[in-house]
Design a protein around this motif. Structure first.
Motif: not given
Length: 110
Positions: A44-51
């Motif tokens: 759902d939110g790869p950028a947020k979760q990876i960061s």
């Protein structure tokens, strides 16, 4: 030292083994992990979760774009091609029942 409910002779379908192993892993993670990242939240939110993950790991030098490109979302409805919701509910209820019989009130979740 073992979980007798994982004995294949007690199971009627491979999904029961999958669910039991998933549930044991999930409960272990809830109890002992320092950080948890759900598959769905990553999709759902790869950028947020990876960061957030890399921040927790104190990793600063990474290419977010490259990492995001590695995430390919499969169909979230694929399970419906195997069986209907009632069948899955029946399998999971059976699994939950035998785990409750084994563990009693020694486990808690969710």
């Amino acid at each position: 030292y073992h979980f007798p409910f994982l004995d294949e002779s007690r199971l009627t379908h491979a999904y029961q083994m999958f669910y039991l192993l998933w549930k044991l892993s999930y409960l272990f993670g809830v109890k002992y992990s320092d950080y948890s990242l759900s598959y769905e939240s990553l999709l759902d939110g790869p950028a947020k979760q990876i960061s957030h993950l890399f921040s927790r790991l104190n990793i600063q030098n990474y290419d977010l774009g490259t990492l995001q490109s590695l995430i390919a979302e499969p169909s979230r409805e694929k399970w419906k091609t195997y069986a209907d919701e009632d069948w899955f509910r029946a399998q999971e209820t059976w699994c939950e029942t035998i785990m409750a019989e084994f563990f009693g009130n020694r486990i808690s979740c969710c």
